[in-house]
Design a protein around this motif. Sequence first.
Motif, PDB file in Angstrom:
ATOM      1  N   UNK A  54      -2.992  -4.456  57.542  1.00  0.00           N
ATOM      2  CA  UNK A  54      -3.676  -3.270  57.025  1.00  0.00           C
ATOM      3  C   UNK A  54      -4.243  -2.394  58.129  1.00  0.00           C
ATOM      4  N   UNK A  55      -4.114  -2.849  59.375  1.00  0.00           N
ATOM      5  CA  UNK A  55      -4.566  -2.048  60.497  1.00  0.00           C
ATOM      6  C   UNK A  55      -5.990  -2.301  60.935  1.00  0.00           C
ATOM      7  N   UNK A  56      -6.600  -3.384  60.437  1.00  0.00           N
ATOM      8  CA  UNK A  56      -7.952  -3.720  60.890  1.00  0.00           C
ATOM      9  C   UNK A  56      -7.938  -3.945  62.401  1.00  0.00           C
ATOM     10  N   UNK A  57      -9.072  -3.723  63.027  1.00  0.00           N
ATOM     11  CA  UNK A  57      -9.149  -3.787  64.490  1.00  0.00           C
ATOM     12  C   UNK A  57      -9.261  -5.200  65.046  1.00  0.00           C
ATOM     13  N   UNK A  58      -9.800  -6.134  64.260  1.00  0.00           N
ATOM     14  CA  UNK A  58     -10.029  -7.480  64.782  1.00  0.00           C
ATOM     15  C   UNK A  58     -10.126  -8.482  63.642  1.00  0.00           C
ATOM     16  N   UNK A  59     -10.044  -9.757  63.987  1.00  0.00           N
ATOM     17  CA  UNK A  59     -10.090 -10.798  62.947  1.00  0.00           C
ATOM     18  C   UNK A  59     -11.477 -10.941  62.324  1.00  0.00           C
ATOM     19  N   UNK A  60     -11.525 -11.734  61.275  1.00  0.00           N
ATOM     20  CA  UNK A  60     -12.785 -12.099  60.634  1.00  0.00           C
ATOM     21  C   UNK A  60     -13.487 -13.079  61.565  1.00  0.00           C
ATOM     22  N   UNK A  61     -14.532 -12.615  62.239  1.00  0.00           N
ATOM     23  CA  UNK A  61     -15.187 -13.433  63.258  1.00  0.00           C
ATOM     24  C   UNK A  61     -15.904 -14.637  62.665  1.00  0.00           C
ATOM     25  N   UNK A  62     -16.345 -14.575  61.417  1.00  0.00           N
ATOM     26  CA  UNK A  62     -16.979 -15.748  60.798  1.00  0.00           C
ATOM     27  C   UNK A  62     -15.985 -16.896  60.685  1.00  0.00           C
ATOM     28  N   UNK A  63     -14.712 -16.586  60.520  1.00  0.00           N
ATOM     29  CA  UNK A  63     -13.674 -17.608  60.458  1.00  0.00           C
ATOM     30  C   UNK A  63     -13.188 -17.985  61.847  1.00  0.00           C
ATOM     31  N   UNK A  64     -13.031 -17.010  62.728  1.00  0.00           N
ATOM     32  CA  UNK A  64     -12.415 -17.247  64.033  1.00  0.00           C
ATOM     33  C   UNK A  64     -13.362 -17.932  65.020  1.00  0.00           C
ATOM     34  N   UNK A  65     -14.633 -17.566  65.025  1.00  0.00           N
ATOM     35  CA  UNK A  65     -15.560 -18.120  66.023  1.00  0.00           C
ATOM     36  C   UNK A  65     -15.689 -19.641  65.974  1.00  0.00           C
ATOM     37  N   UNK A  66     -15.787 -20.264  64.791  1.00  0.00           N
ATOM     38  CA  UNK A  66     -15.871 -21.736  64.779  1.00  0.00           C
ATOM     39  C   UNK A  66     -14.625 -22.396  65.378  1.00  0.00           C
ATOM     40  N   UNK A  67     -13.456 -21.826  65.133  1.00  0.00           N
ATOM     41  CA  UNK A  67     -12.234 -22.372  65.719  1.00  0.00           C
ATOM     42  C   UNK A  67     -12.272 -22.236  67.237  1.00  0.00           C
ATOM     43  N   UNK A  68     -12.690 -21.072  67.723  1.00  0.00           N
ATOM     44  CA  UNK A  68     -12.792 -20.858  69.163  1.00  0.00           C
ATOM     45  C   UNK A  68     -13.813 -21.817  69.775  1.00  0.00           C
ATOM     46  N   UNK A  69     -14.907 -22.055  69.062  1.00  0.00           N
ATOM     47  CA  UNK A  69     -15.926 -22.992  69.557  1.00  0.00           C
ATOM     48  C   UNK A  69     -15.354 -24.405  69.651  1.00  0.00           C
ATOM     49  N   UNK A  70     -14.507 -24.789  68.692  1.00  0.00           N
ATOM     50  CA  UNK A  70     -13.881 -26.116  68.751  1.00  0.00           C
ATOM     51  C   UNK A  70     -12.962 -26.221  69.964  1.00  0.00           C
ATOM     52  N   UNK A  71     -12.194 -25.162  70.251  1.00  0.00           N
ATOM     53  CA  UNK A  71     -11.347 -25.150  71.442  1.00  0.00           C
ATOM     54  C   UNK A  71     -12.189 -25.289  72.708  1.00  0.00           C
ATOM     55  N   UNK A  72     -13.283 -24.540  72.770  1.00  0.00           N
ATOM     56  CA  UNK A  72     -14.162 -24.597  73.947  1.00  0.00           C
ATOM     57  C   UNK A  72     -14.767 -25.983  74.111  1.00  0.00           C
ATOM     58  N   UNK A  73     -15.164 -26.612  72.996  1.00  0.00           N
ATOM     59  CA  UNK A  73     -15.751 -27.947  73.063  1.00  0.00           C
ATOM     60  C   UNK A  73     -14.737 -28.956  73.580  1.00  0.00           C
ATOM     61  N   UNK A  74     -13.522 -28.870  73.083  1.00  0.00           N
ATOM     62  CA  UNK A  74     -12.481 -29.783  73.573  1.00  0.00           C
ATOM     63  C   UNK A  74     -12.232 -29.567  75.064  1.00  0.00           C
ATOM     64  N   UNK A  75     -12.171 -28.317  75.479  1.00  0.00           N
ATOM     65  CA  UNK A  75     -11.993 -28.028  76.918  1.00  0.00           C
ATOM     66  C   UNK A  75     -13.137 -28.620  77.715  1.00  0.00           C
ATOM     67  N   UNK A  76     -14.371 -28.387  77.260  1.00  0.00           N
ATOM     68  CA  UNK A  76     -15.544 -28.892  77.961  1.00  0.00           C
ATOM     69  C   UNK A  76     -15.586 -30.422  77.979  1.00  0.00           C
ATOM     70  N   UNK A  77     -14.975 -31.042  76.967  1.00  0.00           N
ATOM     71  CA  UNK A  77     -14.910 -32.510  76.903  1.00  0.00           C
ATOM     72  C   UNK A  77     -13.762 -33.073  77.749  1.00  0.00           C
ATOM     73  N   UNK A  78     -13.000 -32.196  78.404  1.00  0.00           N
ATOM     74  CA  UNK A  78     -11.910 -32.643  79.270  1.00  0.00           C
ATOM     75  C   UNK A  78     -10.622 -32.967  78.546  1.00  0.00           C
TER      76      UNK A  78
END
Length: 194
Positions: A54-78
């Motif tokens: 539909x041409x929206x500028x960016x994703x739904x951050x309420x949905x995307x941020x928790x996923x990104x946080x999980x990726x960051x946590x895994x990275x930080x956990x090695x």
Amino acid sequence: MSELLKGATLTAAIADRLYDRGGRPVPGAGVFRMELLPAYAVASDGGDFGRYLEGEAEPDWERKRPFMARLEQRRDDGLYQRRVRILSAMLSDYERFECDWAYRLNVPCGEDIRVLHRGEHDVPSLLGFDYWLVNDSTVLRMHYANDGKFQGAQEAPELLRVCRREARHTFREAEPFLQWWERHPEIAARRKVT
């Protein structure tokens, strides 16, 4: 045939192999994801694919941020997180969406994503199905309907050797996503607006 794992059950099955019972990361653990389909009809995008079209500028951050946080946590956990995405010669709308609203955002959070773009890269002969390879010891073969709807994943120990070989080879041969993305600014600009 083992049971099909779906949604939260699949996510938990992967996480259970990355962390011990005390919640500590398993040394040397991680995940590899092979993605082949030109489009997926999955609830996990939370409606973002429709928003993208539909041409929206960016994703739904309420949905995307928790996923990104999980990726960051895994990275930080090695824990390692790798993905090879096989892209169609003519990218589908869904592939453009994944590149722009998923991979571009996931890489800085710790996911090492690489691409093989048909017509641009030499794409080796492939097994022909999506899978997760967890800790280089467990294959979770993904099953999708013809329309890309996720049907479930199942453990496939008989595929371990061939999936390991394919994962190592394609990851080594594929181009790092951000390097590829920077060379293709036209992809984000070609968003289909309905």
